[in-house]
Write an enzyme that holds these catalytic residues in place. Structure first.
Site, PDB file in Angstrom:
ATOM      1  N   GLU A 128       0.761  -1.210   0.060  1.00 54.85           N
ATOM      2  CA  GLU A 128       0.114   0.075   0.059  1.00 54.85           C
ATOM      3  C   GLU A 128       0.940   1.185   0.029  1.00 54.85           C
ATOM      4  OE1 GLU A 128      -2.861  -0.123   2.934  1.00 54.85           O
ATOM      5  OE2 GLU A 128      -3.875  -1.948   2.406  1.00 54.85           O
ATOM      6  N   HIS A 249      -8.176  10.052   3.909  1.00 56.43           N
ATOM      7  CA  HIS A 249      -7.967   8.908   2.938  1.00 56.43           C
ATOM      8  C   HIS A 249      -8.267   9.605   1.213  1.00 56.43           C
ATOM      9  CE1 HIS A 249      -7.674   5.193   0.843  1.00 56.43           C
ATOM     10  NE2 HIS A 249      -7.490   4.600   1.699  1.00 56.43           N
ATOM     11  N   ARG A 298      -0.279   8.988   2.131  1.00 57.96           N
ATOM     12  CA  ARG A 298      -1.580   9.400   1.789  1.00 57.96           C
ATOM     13  C   ARG A 298      -1.833  10.853   1.787  1.00 57.96           C
ATOM     14  NH1 ARG A 298      -4.812   5.039   5.830  1.00 57.96           N
ATOM     15  NH2 ARG A 298      -4.849   3.308   4.248  1.00 57.96           N
ATOM     16  N   HIS A 376     -10.460  10.038   7.489  1.00 58.26           N
ATOM     17  CA  HIS A 376     -10.437   8.736   7.522  1.00 58.26           C
ATOM     18  C   HIS A 376      -9.712   8.344   9.019  1.00 58.26           C
ATOM     19  CE1 HIS A 376      -9.606   4.766   6.605  1.00 58.26           C
ATOM     20  NE2 HIS A 376      -8.389   4.945   6.534  1.00 58.26           N
ATOM     21  N   ARG A 411      -0.268   8.908   9.427  1.00 61.23           N
ATOM     22  CA  ARG A 411      -0.072   7.516   9.548  1.00 61.23           C
ATOM     23  C   ARG A 411       0.089   6.680   8.253  1.00 61.23           C
ATOM     24  NH1 ARG A 411      -3.565   3.160   9.069  1.00 61.23           N
ATOM     25  NH2 ARG A 411      -5.487   4.629   8.402  1.00 61.23           N
TER      26      ARG A 411
END
Length: 574
Positions: A128, A249, A298, A376, A411
């Site tokens: 990811e 997100h 992100r 998110h 994060r």
């Protein structure tokens, strides 16, 4: 912020219970803590606002990150985490996370969680955003959280020493004369007189209540994520840290300008399998923005999407996943065998996302998916040490409600489930030896009508203000305006005492604290993006904003901390 109530108004408790430890929340963090504490303390109670499976964990699609692959190491995981955290991570906390993570995941498997395997029987690992290795373990394609939740709930049901209170909202933390934990006031929906409010005395409380997703109008979080844990901790005197670092997100399905509440998430794992972002003209715009392009961290992808939206005047961008499952360089995306191959891939790897997209009128096999950033994850929360201890004696925090230091300003994808596992295990190591004696409560409510509460209808107003002025893109004028407007809402008293008023007051309290921190941090760092201060500024803002409440007033302070330097482990990515 002197308006904040010291305790929420509630009825006098109509019943009393007691436990050695109360765990607030039933996601991966809360149930792991409860399971790890059994056999070490006599009486454990798990309190959850809905049913056990209703929290954020079940919605996690992508998976859980840990150095489980043959070519991966904790050191490599550490570097990726530090880079994503944009200089805001606690290095010691990150090292705890990545070094203890693999064993924590293996224990989760021992408890019955079934992760996807490759043909050889090994864990199937994917990648990811922000990761340089395939280290994301997933279950049932894109239903990792649901599988983890299932396994943990079944384990809890096999543990009769764990008492479960469902449909129970925590109103406030009850403290003793020394300022430490004495218990909780709890509203059990639909039970007893006085709205079901009761007092549960306890020797320790573990907050695992999730995040603040309902602060914003568009979010990937369920309706129960109304910042309750952060708010009750703040009112009890606990230190909250890094509230301005809210992760948006980048690929949340865009349902139109009037859509509100929980929005469909399009997992980062879809991009990990080869999907990419395009604008309305079909142009890929992540190349050159970051070395990882569409798999950048992100915050970088969210900013790139927002910038492209502003440049083009379009309300959203698009995710192109029409080629997934095809042979490389295939140009036939919609016809015959190619379409069937793409469909089979989606049905195997992302069945739930496929169903969600089709339910909203988009077939990702043949169509572009409209996406835009939405709230998110909260990287900040109740500040804890490496063992989950807060600044209030007897109060521990773990998971999204906590700020352990592992996430910094942004994060890293799929580190959230791992954090809940690792730090709940660490709490269970130290808490039994630190149990306080059962204390007499110093008080448990104001009991003066609805003083200190705002009406439940204020929730929508707060969300609209926060989304418009303290969302992905911020500036001083907008955030200052938000603080002023939120203050006006705070001056509107509730007519009734009920769950809606409690939740709205919790959301408003944390929104004000978040906006105050966002106004003071005059730089861009990670998920905090100030268009009037577009650069990261380590000379002035390497450190943390802490919010503490005392005598009904919340104060904000800044503590300097050297920016975390990922070059300390440079060279491990080979």
């Amino acid at each position: 912020m002197k308006w904040l109530p010291g305790l929420l108004s509630s009825r006098d408790p109509g019943w009393t219970e007691s436990a050695d430890v109360i765990v607030v929340g039933s996601g991966i963090a809360g149930l792991t803590a409860a399971l790890r504490l059994r056999g070490q303390v006599e009486r454990i109670a798990v309190v959850t606002k809905d049913v056990l499976a209703a929290g954020s964990t079940q919605w996690a699609q992508g998976g859980i990150a840990a150095a489980l692959g043959p070519e991966d190491t904790p050191e490599q995981h550490e570097v990726d985490t530090l880079v994503a955290g944009a200089g805001g991570c606690d290095l010691d906390a990150v090292r705890v996370l990545v070094s203890e993570g693999p064993d924590a995941v293996r224990e989760l498997i021992d408890w019955g969680a079934n992760f996807d395997k490759d043909p050889a029987g090994n864990l199937s690992l994917t990648r990811e955003g922000g990761h340089h290795r395939d280290r994301i373990a997933h279950a049932n394609g894109d239903a990792t959280g649901a599988e983890i939740q299932r396994a943990l709930i079944e384990a809890v049901k096999r543990a009769p020493e764990i008492l479960v209170f469902e449909h129970a909202m925590v109103v406030d933390l009850v403290t003793a004369a020394d300022g430490g934990v004495a218990g909780l006031t709890i509203h059990v929906m639909g039970e007893g007189d006085a709205d079901g409010v009761g007092l549960v005395r306890a020797r320790a409380v573990v907050l695992a209540s999730g995040g603040l997703g309902q602060v914003f109008s568009q979010t990937t979080n369920p309706a129960v994520s109304t910042a309750d844990g952060m708010a009750i901790a703040l009112r009890a005197g606990a230190r909250l840290r890094d509230l301005e670092f809210v992760q948006f997100h980048p690929t949340v399905m865009y349902l139109g300008p009037d859509s509100r509440g929980q929005q469909p998430l399009i997992s980062e794992a879809v991009r990990g399998e080869g999907a990419f972002l395009v604008d309305g003209e079909g142009n890929r715009f992540m190349q050159g923005v970051h070395p990882l392009a569409d798999l950048a961290p992100r915050d970088i992808v969210s900013k790139a999407i927002m910038k492209r939206m502003l440049e083009t005047g379009q309300p959203n961008m698009w995710l192109d996943a029409r080629h997934l499952g095809l042979e490389p360089h295939s140009d036939d995306r919609v016809g015959g065998e190619a379409r069937a191959a793409v469909s089979r891939f989606w049905e195997r790897r992302f069945p739930n996302i496929l169903a969600s997209c089709r339910a909203h009128g988009v077939d990702p096999v043949t169509e572009l998916i409209p996406v835009a950033p939405a709230c998110h994850y909260a990287s900040g929360g109740v500040h804890t040490d490496l063992w989950g201890r807060s600044s209030v004696p007897g109060l521990y925090a773990t998971g999204e409600v906590a700020c352990s230091g592992v996430h910094g300003a942004n994060r890293l994808a799929s580190n959230s489930l791992l954090e809940g596992l690792v730090f709940s295990r660490r709490i269970a190591e130290v808490l039994p030896g630190e149990l306080r004696l059962l204390q007499e409560p110093a008080g448990h409510g104001t009991h003066e009508g609805s003083a200190g509460l705002v009406p439940g209808s204020a929730l929508k107003q707060v969300q609209e203000i926060m989304s418009a002025r303290v969302g992905v893109l911020r500036n001083a004028a907008g955030v200052a305006d938000a603080v002023s407007l939120l203050g006006e809402i705070a001056a509107t008293p509730a007519d009734t005492i009920d769950r809606a008023a409690w939740e709205a007051t919790n959301v408003l309290s944390i929104s004000l604290a978040l906006a105050d921190s966002a106004l003071r941090r005059e730089e861009t760092r990670g998920s905090h993006w100030r268009e009037d201060h577009p650069e990261r500024d380590d000379a002035h803002w390497a450190g943390h904003f802490d919010t503490v409440m005392s005598d009904g007033a919340a104060t904000l302070s800044f503590s300097e901390s050297p920016a975390t330097d990922p070059s300390a482990t440079e060279g491990v990515l080979t």
